[in-house]
Design an enzyme around this catalytic site. Structure first.
Site, PDB file in Angstrom:
ATOM      1  N   GLN A 155       0.870  -1.183   0.000  1.00  0.00           N
ATOM      2  CA  GLN A 155       0.000   0.000   0.000  1.00  0.00           C
ATOM      3  C   GLN A 155       0.908   1.234   0.000  1.00  0.00           C
ATOM      4  OE1 GLN A 155      -2.094   1.465   3.567  1.00  0.00           O
ATOM      5  NE2 GLN A 155      -3.945   1.577   2.334  1.00  0.00           N
ATOM      6  N   ARG A 186      -4.785   9.768   2.924  1.00  0.00           N
ATOM      7  CA  ARG A 186      -3.537  10.509   3.108  1.00  0.00           C
ATOM      8  C   ARG A 186      -3.428  11.597   2.036  1.00  0.00           C
ATOM      9  NH1 ARG A 186      -0.527   7.753   7.082  1.00  0.00           N
ATOM     10  NH2 ARG A 186      -2.001   6.247   7.937  1.00  0.00           N
ATOM     11  N   LYS A 246      -7.154   2.446  -3.240  1.00  0.00           N
ATOM     12  CA  LYS A 246      -8.024   2.519  -2.053  1.00  0.00           C
ATOM     13  C   LYS A 246      -8.836   3.793  -2.157  1.00  0.00           C
ATOM     14  CE  LYS A 246      -8.679   2.461   2.858  1.00  0.00           C
ATOM     15  NZ  LYS A 246      -8.284   2.070   4.184  1.00  0.00           N
ATOM     16  N   CYS A 264     -14.642 -11.167  15.748  1.00  0.00           N
ATOM     17  CA  CYS A 264     -14.228  -9.826  16.158  1.00  0.00           C
ATOM     18  C   CYS A 264     -15.421  -9.137  16.808  1.00  0.00           C
ATOM     19  CB  CYS A 264     -13.749  -9.030  14.939  1.00  0.00           C
ATOM     20  SG  CYS A 264     -13.511  -7.274  15.281  1.00  0.00           S
ATOM     21  N   CYS A 303     -14.302  -4.203  19.450  1.00  0.00           N
ATOM     22  CA  CYS A 303     -14.102  -3.451  20.703  1.00  0.00           C
ATOM     23  C   CYS A 303     -12.997  -2.411  20.530  1.00  0.00           C
ATOM     24  CB  CYS A 303     -13.772  -4.400  21.846  1.00  0.00           C
ATOM     25  SG  CYS A 303     -12.145  -5.178  21.698  1.00  0.00           S
ATOM     26  N   CYS A 326      -6.445  -3.475  19.095  1.00  0.00           N
ATOM     27  CA  CYS A 326      -5.987  -3.229  17.711  1.00  0.00           C
ATOM     28  C   CYS A 326      -5.759  -1.736  17.541  1.00  0.00           C
ATOM     29  CB  CYS A 326      -6.961  -3.830  16.695  1.00  0.00           C
ATOM     30  SG  CYS A 326      -8.687  -3.364  16.926  1.00  0.00           S
ATOM     31  N   CYS A 342      -4.838  -8.046  19.640  1.00  0.00           N
ATOM     32  CA  CYS A 342      -6.267  -8.352  19.769  1.00  0.00           C
ATOM     33  C   CYS A 342      -6.523  -8.897  21.167  1.00  0.00           C
ATOM     34  CB  CYS A 342      -6.671  -9.387  18.716  1.00  0.00           C
ATOM     35  SG  CYS A 342      -8.426  -9.834  18.819  1.00  0.00           S
TER      36      CYS A 342
END
Ligand code: FMN
Length: 366
Positions: free
Chosen positions: A90, A166, A213, A342, A345, A349, A361
């Protein structure tokens, strides 16, 4: 049973063995810990692992531009490949005004700002930073996207993802970009930076798939500050496509609260499974390119349905694979009841990342 989830997918000649993607996730872990975590995710069945925030310019210690950073990426990619998964870089350019931050340094060093306050400070500086950036700096950054892509290919990455948040996102946004030259003003002009970044990558690595993205901002209610406003997608999407994007990874834009882009279960608006998929539907109206959905994708039946209906072609997960890297193996072995789901919460992370303790996690054993 999960035929769509398990079916291969080809992107510009590169074959993903199934539709499961590890979404870009900054880990903030030591090289060894990152290697171990990503190895487990690859072993757990993901077809593609997107390494988050790969810098397009030399950055202390960890970029593609330094020997050590380059070798670290090479080792990571080799490890990911050993388990039959592919790796995407990325590519990102920060839009943080580091010089502008200097005046706050004494307070930052004294710990007088929380991570959220710091983020808000940086966000406040973004508009001036983007608007006053000299043209020759813009041209240099665009060139750097190409240079970084070449290095990413040399290091062994299979796919390039361009981070459309960004700097690409801030340049795209009328909230941050008040330029009066060819990079500002109309949506066409605000799309120019991102398009030129894509074109630089395409020229540098003509055969590599480019995933963009696509960070989306919405109004009523207002979420996201950078990125592309929903009503401007009709201008941006064809331009990004014409510039060379092969696929779109669709999510909410950043630069508001991080808990909007990484929504907890208690989020007032993005609280349901597949919370950003509605943006995929908007992009689908404008493009035939493959779409990767992300955002609270956790349950295999729901994901299989989205894939089978063609709503998305790939399904990306960040927190679910942090919670259970064996998600796909368990799904395929009929052991769904053993999945650690998951709970959104965000404690270890996002919380771990913000506390500089590494992305972890609550299910982790240590
Ligand atoms: C700890 C953490 C770090 C992240 N880092 C990045 C990143 O570097 N680049 C990026 O584009 N998204 C990043 N994200 C966002 C994820 O890619 C994803 O869009 C978001 O978490 C929603 O998906 P999920 O519900 O599957 O977690 C990060 C998310 C988390 C939880």
């Amino acid at each position: 049973m999960y035929d769509f989830l398990n079916s291969p997918f080809t992107l510009r000649g590169v074959i993903l063995k199934n539709r499961l993607v590890f979404a870009p996730t900054t880990l903030g872990l030591s090289a060894n810990e990152a290697m171990e975590k990503l190895g487990r995710i690859a072993k757990g069945g993901a077809a593609l692992i997107i390494l988050g925030d790969v810098a397009i310019e030399p950055a202390r210690g960890s970029s593609l531009f330094e020997e050590n950073g380059f070798i670290t990426y090479q080792k990571l990619i080799t490890h990911i490949h050993e388990f039959g998964a592919l790796a995407a870089a990325q590519l990102h350019m920060s839009d943080s005004d580091i010089k502008g931050m200097m005046k706050y340094m004494p307070d930052i060093k004294a710990g007088r700002y929380s991570p959220n306050q710091l983020r808000a400070l940086l966000n406040d500086l973004t508009a001036d930073y983007i608007t006053s950036m000299p043209i020759d700096r813009i041209k240099t950054i665009i060139k750097q996207f190409g240079e970084a892509a070449k290095l990413a290919q040399k290091a062994g990455f299979d796919i390039i993802q361009i981070h459309g948040d960004r700097m690409c996102g801030s340049m795209s946004s009328s909230i941050y970009n008040h330029r009066i030259d060819e990079y500002g003003g109309s949506p066409e002009n605000r799309a120019r930076f991102a398009c030129e970044a894509i074109m630089a990558v395409r020229e540098a690595v003509p055969d590599m798939p480019i995933d963009y993205k696509l960070a989306i901002r919405q109004e009523n209610p207002h979420y996201g500050n950078a990125g592309v406003l929903e009503s401007e997608l009709a201008v941006f999407v064809p331009l990004l496509e014409a510039a060379g994007a092969d696929a779109f990874h669709v999510a909410l834009a950043n630069h508001s609260d991080l808990s909007d882009t990484i929504p907890p279960l208690t989020h007032p608006y993005f609280k349901t499974e597949g919370c950003f998929l509605k943006y995929c539907d908007e992009v689908r109206e404008l493009s035939d390119k493959p779409l990767c959905g992300v955002g609270r994708l956790t349950h295999p039946d729901m994901i299989e349905k989205q894939l089978s209906e063609g709503r998305i072609q790939l399904a990306a997960m960040s927190r679910q694979l942090l919670a259970d890297d064996q998600w796909l193996n368990k799904v395929n072995a009929g052991r769904e009841n053993e999945i650690h789901y998951c709970m959104a919460c965000n404690k270890k992370c996002l919380g771990g990342m913000q506390a500089h303790q590494g992305t972890r996690c609550i299910y982790d054993k240590n």
